[in-house]
Design a protein around this motif. Structure first.
Motif, short mmCIF file in Angstrom:
data_model
loop_
_atom_site.label_atom_id
_atom_site.label_comp_id
_atom_site.label_asym_id
_atom_site.label_seq_id
_atom_site.Cartn_x
_atom_site.Cartn_y
_atom_site.Cartn_z
N GLU A 344 0.85 -1.19 0.00
CA GLU A 344 0.00 0.00 0.00
C GLU A 344 0.88 1.24 0.00
OE1 GLU A 344 -2.26 2.49 -0.58
OE2 GLU A 344 -3.58 0.82 -0.01
N ALA A 345 0.79 2.01 -1.08
CA ALA A 345 1.63 3.20 -1.20
C ALA A 345 0.81 4.48 -1.22
CB ALA A 345 2.47 3.11 -2.48
N TRP A 346 -0.50 4.37 -0.97
CA TRP A 346 -1.34 5.54 -1.15
C TRP A 346 -2.16 5.90 0.09
CZ3 TRP A 346 -0.70 8.04 -5.74
CH2 TRP A 346 -0.08 7.31 -6.76
N ALA A 347 -2.94 4.96 0.60
CA ALA A 347 -3.88 5.26 1.68
C ALA A 347 -3.28 4.90 3.03
CB ALA A 347 -5.19 4.49 1.46
N SER A 348 -3.28 5.84 3.95
CA SER A 348 -2.71 5.64 5.28
C SER A 348 -3.43 4.52 6.01
CB SER A 348 -2.83 6.94 6.08
OG SER A 348 -2.70 6.70 7.46
N ALA A 349 -2.66 3.60 6.59
CA ALA A 349 -3.25 2.50 7.36
C ALA A 349 -3.99 3.03 8.59
CB ALA A 349 -2.18 1.51 7.79
N THR A 350 -3.45 4.05 9.24
CA THR A 350 -4.12 4.57 10.43
C THR A 350 -5.44 5.25 10.07
OG1 THR A 350 -2.77 6.59 10.28
CG2 THR A 350 -1.99 4.84 11.74
N ASP A 351 -5.49 5.96 8.94
CA ASP A 351 -6.75 6.55 8.51
C ASP A 351 -7.75 5.47 8.12
OD1 ASP A 351 -5.97 9.14 8.95
OD2 ASP A 351 -5.41 9.55 6.88
N GLN A 352 -7.27 4.40 7.51
CA GLN A 352 -8.17 3.29 7.17
C GLN A 352 -8.77 2.67 8.43
OE1 GLN A 352 -6.96 0.43 4.08
NE2 GLN A 352 -5.17 1.70 3.73
N LEU A 353 -7.93 2.44 9.42
CA LEU A 353 -8.41 1.87 10.68
C LEU A 353 -9.42 2.80 11.35
CD1 LEU A 353 -5.00 0.55 12.05
CD2 LEU A 353 -6.95 -0.87 11.36
N THR A 354 -9.13 4.09 11.31
CA THR A 354 -10.05 5.06 11.92
C THR A 354 -11.38 5.09 11.20
OG1 THR A 354 -8.16 6.42 12.63
CG2 THR A 354 -10.33 7.48 12.58
N LEU A 355 -11.35 5.10 9.87
CA LEU A 355 -12.60 5.11 9.12
C LEU A 355 -13.40 3.84 9.38
CD1 LEU A 355 -14.52 6.40 7.10
CD2 LEU A 355 -13.15 5.40 5.24
N ALA A 356 -12.71 2.70 9.50
CA ALA A 356 -13.41 1.44 9.79
C ALA A 356 -14.17 1.55 11.11
CB ALA A 356 -12.41 0.30 9.84
N ASP A 357 -13.52 2.07 12.14
CA ASP A 357 -14.18 2.24 13.43
C ASP A 357 -15.30 3.27 13.34
OD1 ASP A 357 -14.40 3.85 16.14
OD2 ASP A 357 -13.67 1.84 16.67
N PHE A 358 -15.06 4.35 12.61
CA PHE A 358 -16.03 5.43 12.46
C PHE A 358 -17.32 4.90 11.83
CE2 PHE A 358 -17.55 9.52 10.68
CZ PHE A 358 -17.43 10.31 11.80
N ILE A 359 -17.17 4.01 10.84
CA ILE A 359 -18.34 3.41 10.21
C ILE A 359 -19.00 2.40 11.13
CG2 ILE A 359 -19.11 1.94 8.30
CD1 ILE A 359 -16.87 3.18 6.60
N ALA A 360 -18.20 1.48 11.69
CA ALA A 360 -18.75 0.39 12.50
C ALA A 360 -19.44 0.90 13.76
CB ALA A 360 -17.64 -0.59 12.85
N SER A 361 -18.98 2.01 14.30
CA SER A 361 -19.55 2.55 15.54
C SER A 361 -20.84 3.34 15.31
CB SER A 361 -18.52 3.45 16.23
OG SER A 361 -18.23 4.58 15.41
N GLY A 362 -21.19 3.57 14.04
CA GLY A 362 -22.40 4.32 13.73
C GLY A 362 -22.17 5.81 13.58
N HIS A 363 -20.96 6.29 13.82
CA HIS A 363 -20.69 7.72 13.71
C HIS A 363 -20.81 8.22 12.28
CE1 HIS A 363 -19.68 8.75 17.80
NE2 HIS A 363 -18.86 7.73 17.89
N TYR A 364 -20.47 7.38 11.31
CA TYR A 364 -20.57 7.80 9.92
C TYR A 364 -22.03 8.04 9.53
CZ TYR A 364 -19.55 7.92 4.90
OH TYR A 364 -19.43 8.30 3.58
N ASP A 365 -22.91 7.12 9.92
CA ASP A 365 -24.34 7.31 9.64
C ASP A 365 -24.86 8.59 10.28
OD1 ASP A 365 -25.78 4.74 8.36
OD2 ASP A 365 -24.08 4.07 9.55
N ARG A 366 -24.46 8.83 11.52
CA ARG A 366 -24.94 10.03 12.22
C ARG A 366 -24.41 11.28 11.54
NH1 ARG A 366 -24.51 6.43 16.59
NH2 ARG A 366 -22.35 6.95 17.08
N HIS A 367 -23.15 11.24 11.10
CA HIS A 367 -22.57 12.39 10.41
C HIS A 367 -23.31 12.65 9.10
CE1 HIS A 367 -19.59 15.20 8.88
NE2 HIS A 367 -19.51 14.47 7.79
N ILE A 368 -23.60 11.61 8.34
CA ILE A 368 -24.31 11.78 7.08
C ILE A 368 -25.67 12.41 7.32
CG2 ILE A 368 -25.42 10.55 5.17
CD1 ILE A 368 -22.43 10.79 4.83
N ARG A 369 -26.41 11.93 8.32
CA ARG A 369 -27.73 12.50 8.61
C ARG A 369 -27.62 13.97 9.01
NH1 ARG A 369 -28.54 7.33 11.00
NH2 ARG A 369 -28.06 8.15 13.08
#
Length: 473
Positions: A344-369
């Protein structure tokens, strides 16, 4: 005396390179080097210097030499010394010297007073606290191997979270092993075409981003325009395009004209791909931001083996995250991974891990709404202002997305764009998005984004917009 690096644990900041060459005593050379570091900005105002004993040890100089140099620079006003706070760089005595700009280099345009460009989310609404909490949880839970060479498929945590979210929210049919993480939509195009996974010619909608067309042209891909009408792309024309076996469409919200692709045309596109053994590339542009209509599911759900689904968080969260994804037919997964490379030469692993948690925890849905409500309010203010101030200007594309198209009287688009520039309003004319080979009629219009201006400046931006619109009749 050789060049030296200051590397003191007591110094606030990073390593500092000091040029200790040239004529004069060691004290004079050090004074000159510190002056130069302050002058060119390597030592910013307020920066705390290391104690003279530490700096002397770092540079191999006598303590008195460094103490005398500090005292001289304090006397000259370059440094300030206060009891209990050490020695710091004084407020700027003279401006930082900028690198000389070549005469032929184009100067950067000054920031506009009102930014009404399309495609930009509200940066002030980035969910900082929730993102930080997700980052902490993700980093605490991450296995050690997450901090090694990255898997070109992307972090498994993110691919699983995306598979669940896209299936639930967008009607995508996939599994984590068919998802490849990338750094955004443009990167996805580079992987598919720059990596020779797919080849042209490529059918594209008659209106779209010129940047994407230029990117494809750089990969020697010829683009063929598809006409548009009030029902979206004329996918029935695909059968008549000789040699075309791949089509790029924005079915959720056509960019920039607006509106979803008609259901019959969605089916027509998929039937065409099946018949010719081709592919549909689905850019899910603004699929999550809808206001006056029911959700429109992804075309990919009709046939996962004939549609490549492309998405990112550049509009929903921030383009600064540089995170996107490809949902691929099974036969394209390995070719895309080969194009991407072994690591992986493009997407940060730490940002990927954070986004995964952000989605799984429901924060992404709440942010979209939350953002859907915010953008709808912005849209409503734009519609109300134009209805009151310029009722002769028709708006389209306002049922979803982050921008609207203002339809102007024939022959007035260019003058309106020029008037906007004079009033320091950043916006785009509709003609800027037209494919150069398009044959469909070319209406005059403005593409106005309503997500970017700050709340305190939005009314002023709308007022400025109304002033540059052509009068009725």
């Amino acid at each position: 005396m050789a060049d030296s690096w200051v590397n003191s644990a007591e110094r606030i900041g990073s390593d500092l390179h000091l040029d200790l060459t040239g004529p004069g005593s060691r004290r004079a050379v050090l004074i000159r080097a510190l002056r130069e570091a302050v002058r060119d900005g390597r030592l910013a105002p307020g920066t705390r210097l290391p104690p003279y004993r530490s700096l002397a040890a770092d540079l191999g100089l006598a303590r008195n030499t460094v103490a005398d140099a500090y005292a001289e620079l304090v006397a000259e006003g370059w440094l300030i010394a206060r009891q209990g706070s050490g020695t710091r760089v004084a407020p700027r005595a003279e401006p930082v010297r900028s690198p000389r700009v070549p005469e032929k280099a184009a100067a950067r345009p000054a920031p506009s007073a009102h930014n009404l460009r399309q495609g930009q989310p509200d940066a002030a609404s980035f969910p900082r606290s929730a993102w930080l909490a997700a980052a902490r949880r993700a980093l605490n839970a991450a296995p050690n191997e997450a901090f090694g060479p990255g898997d070109p498929r992307g972090r498994t945590e993110l691919r699983h979270a995306l598979a669940e979210y896209l299936t639930r929210a967008r009607g995508v049919r996939t599994t984590p092993d068919r998802i490849v993480v990338c750094s955004g939509f443009a990167h996805a195009l580079r992987l598919l075409f720059g990596g020779r996974v797919l080849r042209g010619p490529l059918a594209v909608e008659s209106y779209g981003l010129a940047f994407h067309r230029h990117l494809l042209a750089a990969a020697s891909v010829r683009t063929v325009p598809l006409a548009l009408d009030e029902c979206g792309a004329r996918t029935d024309e695909l059968r008549s395009l000789k040699g075309v076996r791949t089509a790029l469409i924005t079915p959720a919200h056509q960019f920039p004209t607006g509106g979803p692709l008609h259901p019959e045309r969605r089916v027509t596109a998929v039937d065409w791909a099946r018949a010719c053994g081709g592919l549909i590339l689905e850019d899910d542009y603004d699929g999550e931001f809808r206001y006056d209509r029911e959700p429109v599911g992804a075309v990919q759900g009709l046939d996962p083996e004939r549609v490549v689904y492309l998405g990112s968080v550049s509009k929903s969260l921030s383009p600064a995250l540089r995170l996107g994804w490809l949902v691929l037919p099974d036969h394209l997964v390995d070719p895309v991974l080969a194009a991407k490379g072994e690591r992986e030469a493009w997407a940060s692993a730490t940002d990927q891990l954070t986004l995964a948690d952000f989605i799984a925890s429901g924060h992404y849905d709440r942010h979209i709404r939350r953002m859907r409500q915010r953008y709808r309010a912005r849209r409503d203010r734009l519609v109300a202002t134009l209805a009151a101030r310029a009722p002769h200007i028709a708006l389209t594309g306002v049922a979803a997305g982050l921008h609207a198209v203002l339809h102007l009287p024939p022959g007035t688009e260019r003058s309106a764009v020029e008037a906007a520039a004079r009033r320091s309003i950043a916006l785009d004319g509709l003609a800027d998005f037209r494919h150069p080979a398009a044959t469909m009629p070319a209406p005059d219009g403005l593409v106005v984004g309503y997500a970017t201006p700050p709340d305190h400046g939005y009314e002023a931006a709308l007022e400025a917009l109304c002033r540059i619109l052509p009068p009725a009749g």
